[in-house]
Design a protein around this motif. Structure first.
Motif, PDB file in Angstrom:
ATOM      1  N   PRO A   1       0.834  -1.212   0.000  1.00  0.00           N
ATOM      2  CA  PRO A   1       0.000   0.000   0.000  1.00  0.00           C
ATOM      3  C   PRO A   1       0.872   1.267   0.000  1.00  0.00           C
ATOM      4  CG  PRO A   1      -0.852  -1.597   1.580  1.00  0.00           C
ATOM      5  CD  PRO A   1       0.464  -2.138   1.103  1.00  0.00           C
ATOM      6  N   GLY A   2       0.535   2.182  -0.881  1.00  0.00           N
ATOM      7  CA  GLY A   2       1.265   3.434  -0.969  1.00  0.00           C
ATOM      8  C   GLY A   2       2.489   3.392  -1.855  1.00  0.00           C
ATOM      9  N   ALA A   3       2.915   2.203  -2.297  1.00  0.00           N
ATOM     10  CA  ALA A   3       4.150   2.097  -3.091  1.00  0.00           C
ATOM     11  C   ALA A   3       3.998   2.754  -4.458  1.00  0.00           C
ATOM     12  CB  ALA A   3       4.554   0.634  -3.247  1.00  0.00           C
ATOM     13  N   ALA A   4       2.845   2.601  -5.088  1.00  0.00           N
ATOM     14  CA  ALA A   4       2.655   3.191  -6.418  1.00  0.00           C
ATOM     15  C   ALA A   4       2.774   4.712  -6.351  1.00  0.00           C
ATOM     16  CB  ALA A   4       1.288   2.787  -6.987  1.00  0.00           C
ATOM     17  N   ASP A   5       2.125   5.325  -5.365  1.00  0.00           N
ATOM     18  CA  ASP A   5       2.211   6.778  -5.222  1.00  0.00           C
ATOM     19  C   ASP A   5       3.639   7.213  -4.921  1.00  0.00           C
ATOM     20  OD1 ASP A   5      -0.469   7.122  -5.743  1.00  0.00           O
ATOM     21  OD2 ASP A   5      -1.053   7.138  -3.629  1.00  0.00           O
ATOM     22  N   SER A   6       4.345   6.431  -4.115  1.00  0.00           N
ATOM     23  CA  SER A   6       5.738   6.747  -3.800  1.00  0.00           C
ATOM     24  C   SER A   6       6.599   6.722  -5.053  1.00  0.00           C
ATOM     25  CB  SER A   6       6.270   5.747  -2.764  1.00  0.00           C
ATOM     26  OG  SER A   6       7.659   5.915  -2.572  1.00  0.00           O
ATOM     27  N   ILE A   7       6.382   5.731  -5.915  1.00  0.00           N
ATOM     28  CA  ILE A   7       7.144   5.635  -7.167  1.00  0.00           C
ATOM     29  C   ILE A   7       6.870   6.849  -8.046  1.00  0.00           C
ATOM     30  CG2 ILE A   7       7.332   4.331  -9.330  1.00  0.00           C
ATOM     31  CD1 ILE A   7       6.876   1.784  -7.626  1.00  0.00           C
ATOM     32  N   LEU A   8       5.596   7.238  -8.146  1.00  0.00           N
ATOM     33  CA  LEU A   8       5.241   8.399  -8.968  1.00  0.00           C
ATOM     34  C   LEU A   8       5.912   9.669  -8.451  1.00  0.00           C
ATOM     35  CD1 LEU A   8       1.417   7.792  -9.572  1.00  0.00           C
ATOM     36  CD2 LEU A   8       3.326   7.231 -11.079  1.00  0.00           C
ATOM     37  N   ARG A   9       5.890   9.871  -7.164  1.00  0.00           N
ATOM     38  CA  ARG A   9       6.511  11.068  -6.585  1.00  0.00           C
ATOM     39  C   ARG A   9       8.021  11.079  -6.827  1.00  0.00           C
ATOM     40  NH1 ARG A   9       2.990   9.803  -2.291  1.00  0.00           N
ATOM     41  NH2 ARG A   9       4.744   8.952  -1.099  1.00  0.00           N
ATOM     42  N   THR A  10       8.638   9.920  -6.706  1.00  0.00           N
ATOM     43  CA  THR A  10      10.087   9.840  -6.930  1.00  0.00           C
ATOM     44  C   THR A  10      10.422  10.158  -8.380  1.00  0.00           C
ATOM     45  OG1 THR A  10      10.334   8.189  -5.169  1.00  0.00           O
ATOM     46  CG2 THR A  10      12.116   8.336  -6.784  1.00  0.00           C
ATOM     47  N   LEU A  11       9.654   9.621  -9.317  1.00  0.00           N
ATOM     48  CA  LEU A  11       9.891   9.916 -10.725  1.00  0.00           C
ATOM     49  C   LEU A  11       9.696  11.403 -11.018  1.00  0.00           C
ATOM     50  CD1 LEU A  11       8.141   6.827 -12.383  1.00  0.00           C
ATOM     51  CD2 LEU A  11      10.600   7.261 -12.255  1.00  0.00           C
ATOM     52  N   GLU A  12       8.665  11.990 -10.449  1.00  0.00           N
ATOM     53  CA  GLU A  12       8.436  13.423 -10.651  1.00  0.00           C
ATOM     54  C   GLU A  12       9.598  14.251 -10.134  1.00  0.00           C
ATOM     55  OE1 GLU A  12       4.689  13.849  -8.660  1.00  0.00           O
ATOM     56  OE2 GLU A  12       3.588  13.934 -10.565  1.00  0.00           O
ATOM     57  N   ARG A  13      10.125  13.882  -8.966  1.00  0.00           N
ATOM     58  CA  ARG A  13      11.251  14.626  -8.399  1.00  0.00           C
ATOM     59  C   ARG A  13      12.492  14.534  -9.285  1.00  0.00           C
ATOM     60  NH1 ARG A  13      11.446  15.918  -2.930  1.00  0.00           N
ATOM     61  NH2 ARG A  13      13.421  16.918  -3.535  1.00  0.00           N
ATOM     62  N   HIS A  14      12.574  13.478 -10.084  1.00  0.00           N
ATOM     63  CA  HIS A  14      13.718  13.278 -10.973  1.00  0.00           C
ATOM     64  C   HIS A  14      13.468  13.813 -12.380  1.00  0.00           C
ATOM     65  CE1 HIS A  14      15.035  10.663  -7.694  1.00  0.00           C
ATOM     66  NE2 HIS A  14      16.244  10.763  -8.203  1.00  0.00           N
ATOM     67  N   GLY A  15      12.413  14.597 -12.565  1.00  0.00           N
ATOM     68  CA  GLY A  15      12.195  15.276 -13.831  1.00  0.00           C
ATOM     69  C   GLY A  15      11.429  14.507 -14.881  1.00  0.00           C
ATOM     70  N   PHE A  16      10.885  13.341 -14.538  1.00  0.00           N
ATOM     71  CA  PHE A  16      10.139  12.550 -15.511  1.00  0.00           C
ATOM     72  C   PHE A  16       8.750  13.124 -15.734  1.00  0.00           C
ATOM     73  CE2 PHE A  16      13.272   9.607 -13.908  1.00  0.00           C
ATOM     74  CZ  PHE A  16      13.577   8.778 -14.978  1.00  0.00           C
ATOM     75  N   SER A  17       8.289  13.042 -16.957  1.00  0.00           N
ATOM     76  CA  SER A  17       6.890  13.320 -17.277  1.00  0.00           C
ATOM     77  C   SER A  17       6.425  12.217 -18.220  1.00  0.00           C
ATOM     78  CB  SER A  17       6.730  14.694 -17.933  1.00  0.00           C
ATOM     79  OG  SER A  17       7.490  14.781 -19.129  1.00  0.00           O
ATOM     80  N   TRP A  18       5.205  11.795 -18.058  1.00  0.00           N
ATOM     81  CA  TRP A  18       4.722  10.667 -18.849  1.00  0.00           C
ATOM     82  C   TRP A  18       3.479  11.064 -19.635  1.00  0.00           C
ATOM     83  CZ3 TRP A  18       5.892  10.552 -13.667  1.00  0.00           C
ATOM     84  CH2 TRP A  18       4.847  10.744 -12.776  1.00  0.00           C
ATOM     85  N   ASP A  19       3.267  10.344 -20.726  1.00  0.00           N
ATOM     86  CA  ASP A  19       2.159  10.638 -21.631  1.00  0.00           C
ATOM     87  C   ASP A  19       0.899   9.863 -21.296  1.00  0.00           C
ATOM     88  OD1 ASP A  19       3.488  12.385 -23.846  1.00  0.00           O
ATOM     89  OD2 ASP A  19       4.888  10.741 -23.494  1.00  0.00           O
ATOM     90  N   ASP A  20       1.040   8.825 -20.484  1.00  0.00           N
ATOM     91  CA  ASP A  20      -0.133   8.057 -20.059  1.00  0.00           C
ATOM     92  C   ASP A  20       0.275   7.243 -18.843  1.00  0.00           C
ATOM     93  OD1 ASP A  20      -2.756   7.158 -20.135  1.00  0.00           O
ATOM     94  OD2 ASP A  20      -2.255   5.400 -21.337  1.00  0.00           O
ATOM     95  N   LEU A  21      -0.659   7.062 -17.927  1.00  0.00           N
ATOM     96  CA  LEU A  21      -0.431   6.259 -16.729  1.00  0.00           C
ATOM     97  C   LEU A  21      -1.541   5.233 -16.632  1.00  0.00           C
ATOM     98  CD1 LEU A  21       0.804   5.578 -13.940  1.00  0.00           C
ATOM     99  CD2 LEU A  21      -0.561   7.474 -12.995  1.00  0.00           C
ATOM    100  N   THR A  22      -1.170   3.962 -16.557  1.00  0.00           N
ATOM    101  CA  THR A  22      -2.161   2.887 -16.439  1.00  0.00           C
ATOM    102  C   THR A  22      -1.786   1.971 -15.278  1.00  0.00           C
ATOM    103  OG1 THR A  22      -0.952   1.536 -18.055  1.00  0.00           O
ATOM    104  CG2 THR A  22      -2.782   2.864 -18.882  1.00  0.00           C
ATOM    105  N   TYR A  23      -2.804   1.293 -14.768  1.00  0.00           N
ATOM    106  CA  TYR A  23      -2.641   0.303 -13.703  1.00  0.00           C
ATOM    107  C   TYR A  23      -3.188  -1.018 -14.225  1.00  0.00           C
ATOM    108  CZ  TYR A  23      -1.830   4.279 -10.571  1.00  0.00           C
ATOM    109  OH  TYR A  23      -1.318   5.407  -9.976  1.00  0.00           O
ATOM    110  N   GLN A  24      -2.411  -2.069 -14.068  1.00  0.00           N
ATOM    111  CA  GLN A  24      -2.853  -3.348 -14.617  1.00  0.00           C
ATOM    112  C   GLN A  24      -4.153  -3.829 -13.987  1.00  0.00           C
ATOM    113  OE1 GLN A  24       0.553  -6.026 -14.338  1.00  0.00           O
ATOM    114  NE2 GLN A  24       0.959  -5.720 -16.512  1.00  0.00           N
ATOM    115  N   HIS A  25      -4.414  -3.480 -12.740  1.00  0.00           N
ATOM    116  CA  HIS A  25      -5.638  -3.979 -12.110  1.00  0.00           C
ATOM    117  C   HIS A  25      -6.892  -3.424 -12.784  1.00  0.00           C
ATOM    118  CE1 HIS A  25      -5.301  -0.172  -9.685  1.00  0.00           C
ATOM    119  NE2 HIS A  25      -6.606  -0.188  -9.860  1.00  0.00           N
ATOM    120  N   ASP A  26      -6.724  -2.354 -13.592  1.00  0.00           N
ATOM    121  CA  ASP A  26      -7.859  -1.794 -14.340  1.00  0.00           C
ATOM    122  C   ASP A  26      -8.034  -2.442 -15.711  1.00  0.00           C
ATOM    123  OD1 ASP A  26      -8.504   0.073 -12.347  1.00  0.00           O
ATOM    124  OD2 ASP A  26      -7.086   1.552 -13.150  1.00  0.00           O
ATOM    125  N   ARG A  27      -7.160  -3.399 -16.059  1.00  0.00           N
ATOM    126  CA  ARG A  27      -7.134  -3.902 -17.435  1.00  0.00           C
ATOM    127  C   ARG A  27      -7.403  -5.412 -17.498  1.00  0.00           C
ATOM    128  NH1 ARG A  27      -4.461  -0.212 -20.640  1.00  0.00           N
ATOM    129  NH2 ARG A  27      -3.329  -1.712 -21.924  1.00  0.00           N
TER     130      ARG A  27
END
Length: 297
Positions: free
Chosen positions: A57-83
């Motif tokens: 719990p909370g790991a996905a949000d932590s990964i997103l925040r870490t990527l943002e802090r490192h300058g990443f931007s993404w064109d789409d975000l998906t979660y496998q549990h929705d697919r």
């Protein structure tokens, strides 16, 4: 989030939210991101969270925040549990094509044999009792030209055997889910760790059975610790220090064979990633991690 315009070139990064991002995963993310941007393409972020018992719990949000802090931007975000329906549809297509069968063998029985011995190979996919679903693997050699590692091939029947595409607990297996996702998202370039190199022939076979074009692959070497072990959650690799994003990127780009110039000392993460995209060349990436090539973390 969005940054690049839609083009035919598409890359992706697909972490599993089983813990915070560690330096080895950030290393792969940088390579994938910079390669996609160097091609003028899109970069997708996909959370591989199908194996819910392993997700933290909370790991996905932590990964997103870490990527943002490192300058990443993404064109789409998906979660496998929705697919889930996408994966079930892919499994049904394999069933209709006669490529699958139900298997009642236990994991220990298969481990004793090494490669799956084909015990249940003649059983139909439909079976009432507990079972997994395996792909019926042809006896052929499957090879491809990796953009970092060079030519790689497997004798599928002898080296891999019939492999699981749906687990006994009804969770779609990694091999099928990743192919279904890459096909549906029109991924054209996969840059990932060399520890996944031997998965690729199986995935190429699935692309063929599903009638979808396969992406091009580039497998970058794994980062290692002082004992020579791959940095991973299993080896208790430390979480990335998000308070020093530029320092982290500077180290990673150097390990990828792209040393930033001295005039970029003090540059922010976005500027470093933009510099890397302008200079990017897969031929500079070392094939293997060694103590001489990599700083051991």
């Amino acid at each position: 989030m969005a940054s690049a315009s839609h083009t035919a070139e598409t890359g992706r990064f697909a972490p599993s939210p089983t813990g915070p991002l560690h330096l080895g995963s950030l290393f792969t993310a940088v390579a994938s991101y910079v390669h996609a941007r160097a091609l003028g393409g899109r970069w997708l972020l996909r959370m591989e969270d199908l194996d819910t018992p392993r997700c933290v719990p909370g790991a996905a949000d932590s990964i997103l925040r870490t990527l943002e802090r490192h300058g990443f931007s993404w064109d789409d975000l998906t979660y496998q549990h929705d697919r889930i329906e996408l994966y079930r549809d892919a499994l049904e297509r394999l069933d209709r094509g006669g490529h699958t069968f139900a298997c009642t063998c236990s994991r220990s029985q298969v481990q004793e044999s090494g490669v799956y011995p084909g015990t249940c190979r003649n059983r139909a996919p439909a079976y009432e009792g507990p079972h997994s679903i395996r792909l019926r693997v042809p006896n052929e050699t499957m090879g491809f030209d990796d953009e970092v590692q060079g030519r790689y091939a497997q004798r599928l029947g002898e080296d891999v055997g019939d492999f699981v595409v749906s687990r006994r607990d009804h969770i779609i297996a990694y091999q099928l889910a990743v192919v279904a996702d890459d096909a549906a998202q029109h991924v054209t370039h996969v840059v990932r760790g060399a520890d996944l190199l031997d998965n690729t022939p199986r995935q190429l076979l699935l692309f063929r059975f599903l009638g979808a074009p396969a992406p091009r692959y580039a497998h970058v070497p794994a980062l290692i610790d002082r004992s020579g072990r791959k940095l991973s959650k299993q080896t208790r690799a430390n979480a990335v220090d998000a308070c020093a994003p530029s320092d982290n990127l500077w180290l990673i780009l150097a390990l990828l064979g792209h040393d930033p110039p001295d005039e970029l000392r003090g540059a922010g993460p976005i500027e470093l990633l933009e510099w890397a995209a302008a200079q990017w060349n897969l031929s500079r990436i070392p094939r293997r991690a060694t103590h001489a090539e990599f700083v051991c973390i």
